[in-house]
Write a protein that holds these residues in place. Structure first.
Motif, PDB file in Angstrom:
ATOM      1  N   ASN A 129     -50.624 -18.768   3.477  1.00  0.00           N
ATOM      2  CA  ASN A 129     -50.858 -20.205   3.348  1.00  0.00           C
ATOM      3  C   ASN A 129     -50.405 -20.962   4.597  1.00  0.00           C
ATOM      4  OD1 ASN A 129     -51.841 -19.993   0.646  1.00  0.00           O
ATOM      5  ND2 ASN A 129     -49.731 -19.763  -0.062  1.00  0.00           N
ATOM      6  N   TYR A 130     -49.249 -20.566   5.137  1.00  0.00           N
ATOM      7  CA  TYR A 130     -48.751 -21.218   6.349  1.00  0.00           C
ATOM      8  C   TYR A 130     -49.547 -20.794   7.573  1.00  0.00           C
ATOM      9  CZ  TYR A 130     -44.790 -22.748   3.553  1.00  0.00           C
ATOM     10  OH  TYR A 130     -44.004 -23.336   2.589  1.00  0.00           O
ATOM     11  N   VAL A 131     -49.922 -19.527   7.623  1.00  0.00           N
ATOM     12  CA  VAL A 131     -50.747 -19.050   8.745  1.00  0.00           C
ATOM     13  C   VAL A 131     -52.093 -19.758   8.747  1.00  0.00           C
ATOM     14  CG1 VAL A 131     -51.910 -17.032   9.717  1.00  0.00           C
ATOM     15  CG2 VAL A 131     -49.592 -16.813   8.798  1.00  0.00           C
ATOM     16  N   ARG A 132     -52.642 -19.953   7.570  1.00  0.00           N
ATOM     17  CA  ARG A 132     -53.928 -20.648   7.450  1.00  0.00           C
ATOM     18  C   ARG A 132     -53.836 -22.074   7.962  1.00  0.00           C
ATOM     19  NH1 ARG A 132     -56.705 -22.003   1.578  1.00  0.00           N
ATOM     20  NH2 ARG A 132     -58.349 -23.414   2.343  1.00  0.00           N
ATOM     21  N   PHE A 133     -52.769 -22.784   7.610  1.00  0.00           N
ATOM     22  CA  PHE A 133     -52.635 -24.178   8.041  1.00  0.00           C
ATOM     23  C   PHE A 133     -52.331 -24.273   9.530  1.00  0.00           C
ATOM     24  CE2 PHE A 133     -50.374 -28.063   8.912  1.00  0.00           C
ATOM     25  CZ  PHE A 133     -51.051 -29.017   8.177  1.00  0.00           C
ATOM     26  N   LEU A 134     -51.304 -23.546   9.975  1.00  0.00           N
ATOM     27  CA  LEU A 134     -50.880 -23.656  11.364  1.00  0.00           C
ATOM     28  C   LEU A 134     -51.887 -23.052  12.332  1.00  0.00           C
ATOM     29  CD1 LEU A 134     -47.108 -22.771  10.874  1.00  0.00           C
ATOM     30  CD2 LEU A 134     -48.128 -25.037  11.145  1.00  0.00           C
ATOM     31  N   GLY A 135     -52.708 -22.148  11.860  1.00  0.00           N
ATOM     32  CA  GLY A 135     -53.690 -21.538  12.741  1.00  0.00           C
ATOM     33  C   GLY A 135     -55.005 -22.288  12.822  1.00  0.00           C
ATOM     34  N   ASP A 136     -55.161 -23.342  12.058  1.00  0.00           N
ATOM     35  CA  ASP A 136     -56.411 -24.104  12.047  1.00  0.00           C
ATOM     36  C   ASP A 136     -56.214 -25.400  12.824  1.00  0.00           C
ATOM     37  OD1 ASP A 136     -58.718 -25.537  11.482  1.00  0.00           O
ATOM     38  OD2 ASP A 136     -58.873 -24.741   9.451  1.00  0.00           O
ATOM     39  N   PRO A 137     -56.925 -25.603  13.939  1.00  0.00           N
ATOM     40  CA  PRO A 137     -56.767 -26.842  14.717  1.00  0.00           C
ATOM     41  C   PRO A 137     -57.092 -28.095  13.913  1.00  0.00           C
ATOM     42  CG  PRO A 137     -57.988 -25.190  15.971  1.00  0.00           C
ATOM     43  CD  PRO A 137     -57.865 -24.672  14.573  1.00  0.00           C
ATOM     44  N   PHE A 138     -58.011 -27.974  12.961  1.00  0.00           N
ATOM     45  CA  PHE A 138     -58.382 -29.139  12.158  1.00  0.00           C
ATOM     46  C   PHE A 138     -57.188 -29.652  11.359  1.00  0.00           C
ATOM     47  CE2 PHE A 138     -59.745 -30.784   7.999  1.00  0.00           C
ATOM     48  CZ  PHE A 138     -60.459 -31.906   8.412  1.00  0.00           C
ATOM     49  N   TYR A 139     -56.487 -28.747  10.687  1.00  0.00           N
ATOM     50  CA  TYR A 139     -55.337 -29.163   9.887  1.00  0.00           C
ATOM     51  C   TYR A 139     -54.201 -29.649  10.775  1.00  0.00           C
ATOM     52  CZ  TYR A 139     -57.423 -27.322   5.624  1.00  0.00           C
ATOM     53  OH  TYR A 139     -58.254 -27.101   4.544  1.00  0.00           O
ATOM     54  N   ARG A 140     -54.023 -29.065  11.946  1.00  0.00           N
ATOM     55  CA  ARG A 140     -52.990 -29.545  12.862  1.00  0.00           C
ATOM     56  C   ARG A 140     -53.310 -30.959  13.328  1.00  0.00           C
ATOM     57  NH1 ARG A 140     -53.486 -24.323  15.308  1.00  0.00           N
ATOM     58  NH2 ARG A 140     -54.443 -25.297  17.141  1.00  0.00           N
ATOM     59  N   ASP A 141     -54.568 -31.234  13.590  1.00  0.00           N
ATOM     60  CA  ASP A 141     -54.962 -32.592  13.976  1.00  0.00           C
ATOM     61  C   ASP A 141     -54.722 -33.584  12.841  1.00  0.00           C
ATOM     62  OD1 ASP A 141     -55.723 -31.669  16.437  1.00  0.00           O
ATOM     63  OD2 ASP A 141     -57.864 -31.525  15.941  1.00  0.00           O
ATOM     64  N   VAL A 142     -54.966 -33.150  11.604  1.00  0.00           N
ATOM     65  CA  VAL A 142     -54.705 -34.022  10.451  1.00  0.00           C
ATOM     66  C   VAL A 142     -53.217 -34.341  10.360  1.00  0.00           C
ATOM     67  CG1 VAL A 142     -54.736 -34.152   7.934  1.00  0.00           C
ATOM     68  CG2 VAL A 142     -56.727 -33.278   9.160  1.00  0.00           C
ATOM     69  N   LEU A 143     -52.375 -33.341  10.599  1.00  0.00           N
ATOM     70  CA  LEU A 143     -50.927 -33.566  10.565  1.00  0.00           C
ATOM     71  C   LEU A 143     -50.507 -34.570  11.636  1.00  0.00           C
ATOM     72  CD1 LEU A 143     -48.056 -32.924   9.607  1.00  0.00           C
ATOM     73  CD2 LEU A 143     -48.081 -30.927  11.141  1.00  0.00           C
ATOM     74  N   VAL A 144     -51.012 -34.384  12.849  1.00  0.00           N
ATOM     75  CA  VAL A 144     -50.678 -35.309  13.941  1.00  0.00           C
ATOM     76  C   VAL A 144     -51.183 -36.712  13.621  1.00  0.00           C
ATOM     77  CG1 VAL A 144     -51.079 -35.826  16.370  1.00  0.00           C
ATOM     78  CG2 VAL A 144     -50.617 -33.474  15.662  1.00  0.00           C
ATOM     79  N   HIS A 145     -52.390 -36.791  13.077  1.00  0.00           N
ATOM     80  CA  HIS A 145     -52.959 -38.086  12.726  1.00  0.00           C
ATOM     81  C   HIS A 145     -52.120 -38.783  11.656  1.00  0.00           C
ATOM     82  CE1 HIS A 145     -56.658 -40.522  11.188  1.00  0.00           C
ATOM     83  NE2 HIS A 145     -55.927 -41.216  12.029  1.00  0.00           N
ATOM     84  N   THR A 146     -51.661 -38.034  10.664  1.00  0.00           N
ATOM     85  CA  THR A 146     -50.815 -38.599   9.619  1.00  0.00           C
ATOM     86  C   THR A 146     -49.521 -39.140  10.196  1.00  0.00           C
ATOM     87  OG1 THR A 146     -51.722 -37.020   8.021  1.00  0.00           O
ATOM     88  CG2 THR A 146     -49.658 -38.112   7.435  1.00  0.00           C
ATOM     89  N   LEU A 147     -48.886 -38.373  11.069  1.00  0.00           N
ATOM     90  CA  LEU A 147     -47.641 -38.817  11.685  1.00  0.00           C
ATOM     91  C   LEU A 147     -47.866 -40.032  12.582  1.00  0.00           C
ATOM     92  CD1 LEU A 147     -46.135 -35.335  12.625  1.00  0.00           C
ATOM     93  CD2 LEU A 147     -45.599 -36.746  10.634  1.00  0.00           C
ATOM     94  N   LEU A 148     -49.018 -40.077  13.250  1.00  0.00           N
ATOM     95  CA  LEU A 148     -49.328 -41.223  14.110  1.00  0.00           C
ATOM     96  C   LEU A 148     -49.499 -42.494  13.285  1.00  0.00           C
ATOM     97  CD1 LEU A 148     -49.956 -42.272  16.946  1.00  0.00           C
ATOM     98  CD2 LEU A 148     -52.355 -41.655  16.575  1.00  0.00           C
ATOM     99  N   ILE A 149     -50.209 -42.391  12.159  1.00  0.00           N
ATOM    100  CA  ILE A 149     -50.354 -43.554  11.273  1.00  0.00           C
ATOM    101  C   ILE A 149     -48.984 -44.020  10.786  1.00  0.00           C
ATOM    102  CG2 ILE A 149     -51.220 -44.327   9.036  1.00  0.00           C
ATOM    103  CD1 ILE A 149     -53.398 -44.214  11.074  1.00  0.00           C
TER     104      ILE A 149
END
Length: 291
Positions: A61-81
């Motif tokens: 589950n963690y490998v899937r999230f951290l290895g996907d650029p899309f989900y990493r961008d969502v995380l960064v976007h959430t923190l930016l908001i």
């Protein structure tokens, strides 16, 4: 006399120990509620994040999230908001808190009621109200047309989400700031002015450092609530603004992938906690340098 002193000294550890036991007993109900409503759900969340759909142990589950650029961008976007909302609340709320500090109790009560009024309304109604205000036929668009300008797109984007979050989060920033400003000795600034300090110097070297506790508390509350908010971003952001809580909701209720939803939620908790701890330490260090 020496015997009496020795008896008092001998009895002091007993009194301290008794006081500690009494304090612990008084704190036990709050600790039990905290453990039941926070620690236990968090432990369950972490445990589920390492499980497969069949109940086995996995890191996928963690490998899937951290290895996907899309989900990493969502995380960064959430923190930016969250960061933009926190900064906006601080820039708007600090002057408002300073203004409240010098007002009479009656004026403070009225202004506090205005400040807290968004919290008295359902978040769904509040978000749909902003849909009307920011919509193509709303008052904001009418103002642009009134001055001969084409109104920009104000809905279903980051701007709409930040405006909606600012509306409700401002109170969580102002209240800790007011409490911190009220604790400042009112004679400090006049004394500094009497010694030749300018108003700007008094603000930066007295008011700001002594109100850091309020800024830290308000910022932590606003940031944590913003990055975990679901309803306001879902309504005002629409299908174009996707934040971490949206994917937690989707994975848990639509895809029924509870382990992956738990992993997304725990990653958000860890990253948010680390950032808030770093921010608090940096702000306290900065306040120490100013003082």
């Amino acid at each position: 006399m020496h015997v009496a002193v020795a008896a008092r000294l001998a009895g002091r550890p007993l009194r301290v120990s008794t006081a500690r036991r009494t304090g612990l007993l008084l704190a036990l109900p709050a600790m039990a509620v905290f453990a039941l409503l926070f620690v236990a759900p968090l432990f369950t969340l972490v445990l589920n994040s390492f499980r497969t759909a069949q109940g086995g142990f996995t890191l996928a589950n963690y490998v899937r999230f951290l290895g996907d650029p899309f989900y990493r961008d969502v995380l960064v976007h959430t923190l930016l908001i969250g960061a933009v909302t926190t900064l906006g609340c601080l820039l708007i709320g600090y002057p408002f808190a300073l203004y409240l500090r010098g007002r009479s109790p009656r004026v403070r009560n009225y202004l506090s009621l205005v400040l807290l009024s968004p919290l008295l309304i359902s978040m769904v109604i509040r978000a749909y109200g902003w849909l009307v205000v920011l919509g193509p036929n709303g008052p904001v668009a009418a103002v642009f047309r009134g001055v001969g300008l084409e109104p920009p797109a104000m809905l279903y984007n980051d701007v709409a989400v930040v405006i909606g979050m600012l509306h409700v989060m401002l109170a969580y920033m102002v209240l800790p700031l007011v409490a911190a400003l009220d604790r400042i000795d009112p004679t400090l600034v006049p004394a500094a002015r009497g010694l030749g300090a300018s108003g700007w110097s008094c603000f930066w070297r007295i008011t700001v450092p002594l109100s850091v506790a309020g800024m830290v508390a308000g910022s932590l509350i606003v940031f944590s609530l913003t990055v975990s908010s679901f309803v306001t971003p879902a309504i005002l952001g629409g299908p174009t603004v996707k934040l971490m809580p949206y994917f937690v909701y989707t994975e848990a209720t639509v895809n029924l992938d509870w382990p992956y939803a738990a992993a997304i939620g725990f990653i958000l908790v860890v990253v948010t906690t680390a950032l808030m701890a770093g921010y608090a330490a940096l702000l306290r260090k900065r306040a120490g340098a100013l003082s």
